[in-house]
Design an enzyme around this catalytic site. Structure first.
Site, PDB file in Angstrom:
ATOM      1  CG  PHE A 126      -1.980   0.987   1.234  1.00  0.00           C
ATOM      2  CD1 PHE A 126      -3.168   0.751   0.562  1.00  0.00           C
ATOM      3  CD2 PHE A 126      -1.828   2.198   1.883  1.00  0.00           C
ATOM      4  CE1 PHE A 126      -4.181   1.696   0.549  1.00  0.00           C
ATOM      5  CE2 PHE A 126      -2.840   3.149   1.874  1.00  0.00           C
ATOM      6  CZ  PHE A 126      -4.015   2.902   1.201  1.00  0.00           C
ATOM      7  CG  ASP A 197      -0.457  -2.498   7.037  1.00  0.00           C
ATOM      8  OD1 ASP A 197      -1.580  -2.740   7.534  1.00  0.00           O
ATOM      9  OD2 ASP A 197      -0.181  -1.431   6.454  1.00  0.00           O
ATOM     10  CE1 TYR A 222      -9.341   3.002   6.838  1.00  0.00           C
ATOM     11  CE2 TYR A 222      -8.362   3.965   8.795  1.00  0.00           C
ATOM     12  CZ  TYR A 222      -8.257   3.571   7.478  1.00  0.00           C
ATOM     13  OH  TYR A 222      -7.071   3.742   6.820  1.00  0.00           O
ATOM     14  CE  LYS A 223      -8.242   0.143   4.885  1.00  0.00           C
ATOM     15  NZ  LYS A 223      -6.817  -0.020   4.548  1.00  0.00           N
ATOM     16  NE  ARG A 370     -10.424  -2.388  -2.566  1.00  0.00           N
ATOM     17  CZ  ARG A 370      -9.820  -1.762  -1.549  1.00  0.00           C
ATOM     18  NH1 ARG A 370      -8.624  -2.154  -1.160  1.00  0.00           N
ATOM     19  NH2 ARG A 370     -10.380  -0.737  -0.947  1.00  0.00           N
TER      20      ARG A 370
HETATM   21  C1  PLP Z   1      -5.973   1.231   4.468  1.00  0.00           C
HETATM   22  C2  PLP Z   1      -4.509   0.993   4.568  1.00  0.00           C
HETATM   23  C3  PLP Z   1      -3.669   1.919   5.189  1.00  0.00           C
HETATM   24  C4  PLP Z   1      -4.186   3.234   5.684  1.00  0.00           C
HETATM   25  O1  PLP Z   1      -3.267   3.937   6.447  1.00  0.00           O
HETATM   26  P1  PLP Z   1      -3.753   5.152   7.369  1.00  0.00           P
HETATM   27  O2  PLP Z   1      -2.501   5.785   7.813  1.00  0.00           O
HETATM   28  O3  PLP Z   1      -4.529   4.527   8.511  1.00  0.00           O
HETATM   29  O4  PLP Z   1      -4.602   6.029   6.547  1.00  0.00           O
HETATM   30  C5  PLP Z   1      -2.330   1.593   5.323  1.00  0.00           C
HETATM   31  N1  PLP Z   1      -1.836   0.415   4.847  1.00  0.00           N
HETATM   32  C6  PLP Z   1      -2.629  -0.482   4.232  1.00  0.00           C
HETATM   33  C7  PLP Z   1      -2.051  -1.766   3.747  1.00  0.00           C
HETATM   34  C8  PLP Z   1      -3.978  -0.215   4.046  1.00  0.00           C
HETATM   35  O5  PLP Z   1      -4.754  -1.081   3.401  1.00  0.00           O
END
Ligand code: PLP
Length: 411
Positions: A126, A197, A222-223, A370
């Site tokens: 990500f 992560d 939040y997911k 997705r």
């Molecule tokens: C959604 C997501 C994030 C989001 O990071 P924030 O700092 O909480 O906005 C980070 N890494 C991955 C792999 C994600 O899917």
């Protein structure tokens, strides 16, 4: 043996999680396939929002820091999350965002391994995960570097100059799921610290951080954890590392005794050291209540239903001829998270047309539709409706309409 085919209604009747949807406040006539991006509103969270604002803040004022345990909320919520990711208590704390938490953990990990100067990760991670490494490297200077490893064969690329291996367990685009146990073990054989992560893992399927001997982990809430937009994230630091662990955002809430108001920083020798400034109590309280949805369900049951929903989606899509129109980018069911990725040149417009029909999924650049499967509130009838609506959109080429071409800020 004949393979009996069940209708969506029959599958719903047999579903042990079928009543869980009632714990959520869901809009009518909507099929929500985006709980992997932003979980819906649990009814208990709504009630808690009212209570924390009107009672705890409104009436309790500052006394609520003690009276309602606001001061301990990061640990209380952290331990609750720990229970969902295979972490015994005292190793998870709720705070900040994944991005900020990555900065803290990466910095601490490098400090624990001063002779090693490489952070390894995948190029397809990500973006914020990679960006945070890039920012940290800029601060540290040219001794340090990032190295990209290929997701398909991570083990063979691990060398003893790597300090920390930062991986996302489930790829946000394809859904590809990495083998946490074996990769962690291979990294440890080379003396490499691991940082996982769990953005697309926590709340979606069983995770066993302690059993896999993971060193550090981060994740958002939040997911699949349904904590609400921008809900605070979490950090896991394995007990064995806590005495040594030193992260650089040395704010007062991570001090061993914040209310001594000493001019010198002394970081707490626990996961609590990851706190920096005053936590956002309103958001964290809402998350606290949202997590109670998981109290009487197992992650195993959630995972099993997710696999059934996904299989049903694919079977229905195949029957409708959709699999000739899309290519499935996700790996097979045992090697992916709770999502499916369909590639199509018009994926963005297709997604918009689907949303217009009441089916909410999302688009990930460059060409991925997705589809997230969150078993706590999705039914098999929902899946049947979603596929029927997608079939109509594809057969009528409805995605060619002008109204679906305009890109919005958030996709
Ligand atoms: C959604 C997501 C994030 C989001 O990071 P924030 O700092 O909480 O906005 C980070 N890494 C991955 C792999 C994600 O899917």
């Amino acid at each position: 043996m004949m393979n009996k085919v069940f209708s969506a209604e029959q599958l719903d009747i047999k579903d042990p999680l079928r009543d869980k949807a009632q714990a959520f406040s869901l809009p009518a006539n909507t099929v929500y396939l985006d709980g992997n991006s932003l979980g819906p509103l649990p009814k208990a969270a709504k009630q808690q929002a009212d209570d924390v604002v009107n009672e705890q803040w409104g009436k309790g004022l500052i006394t609520s820091w003690n009276k309602h345990q606001w001061i301990h909320l990061p640990q209380i919520v952290g331990d609750k999350i720990g229970g969902l990711i295979g972490a015994k208590s005292g190793q998870v704390i709720c705070c900040d965002s994944i991005s900020i938490n990555l900065f803290k953990v990466l910095s601490a990990a490098l400090k624990m391994h001063p002779s090693r100067k490489v952070i390894a990760t995948t190029r397809d991670n990500f973006p914020t995960d990679i960006y945070m490494v890039q920012g940290l490297l800029d601060l540290l200077g040219s001794d340090y570097s990032i190295r990209y490893v290929d997701e398909a064969c991570i083990g063979s690329q691990l060398t003893d100059d790597i300090a920390v291996l930062m991986l996302t367990q489930v790829n946000f685009r394809s859904g590809n799921k990495l083998d946490m146990q074996s990769i962690t073990e291979q990294a440890h054989q080379k003396g490499i610290l691991t940082l996982w992560d769990l953005a697309h893992s926590a709340g979606a399927f069983p995770v066993s951080l302690d059993a896999c001997n993971v060193d550090f982990a981060v994740g958002c809430t939040y997911k699949y954890l349904n904590g609400g937009p921008g809900a605070p994230a979490f950090i896991y630091v394995a007990k064995r590392h806590q005495a040594q662990y030193q992260q650089p955002l040395s704010g007062w809430m991570g001090h061993s005794s914040p209310f001594s108001f000493s001019p010198d920083y002394a970081g707490d020798n626990s996961v609590k050291q990851n706190l920096c400034g005053t936590p956002g109590i309103i958001g964290m309280s809402i998350l606290d209540a949202a997590l109670d949805v998981f109290e009487d369900v197992s992650l195993k049951a959630i995972d099993e239903k997710s696999k059934k929903l996904q299989a049903f989606f694919i079977a229905e899509a195949k029957r409708a001829g959709l699999l000739e129109k899309f290519s499935i980018v996700s790996p097979n069911i045992d090697n992916r998270g709770s999502q499916l990725a369909f590639a199509h040149d018009h994926a963005y417009a297709i997604c918009q047309a689907w949303i217009a029909e009441g089916v909410i999924a999302d688009f990930r650049a460059p060409n991925i539709l997705r589809i997230g499967f969150a078993p706590l509130y999705l039914s098999f009838v929902d899946i049947e409706k979603a596929v029927a609506s997608l079939t109509k959109i594809m057969n009528e080429k409805r995605y060619e309409n002008d109204e679906f071409q305009q890109r919005q800020s958030v996709t």
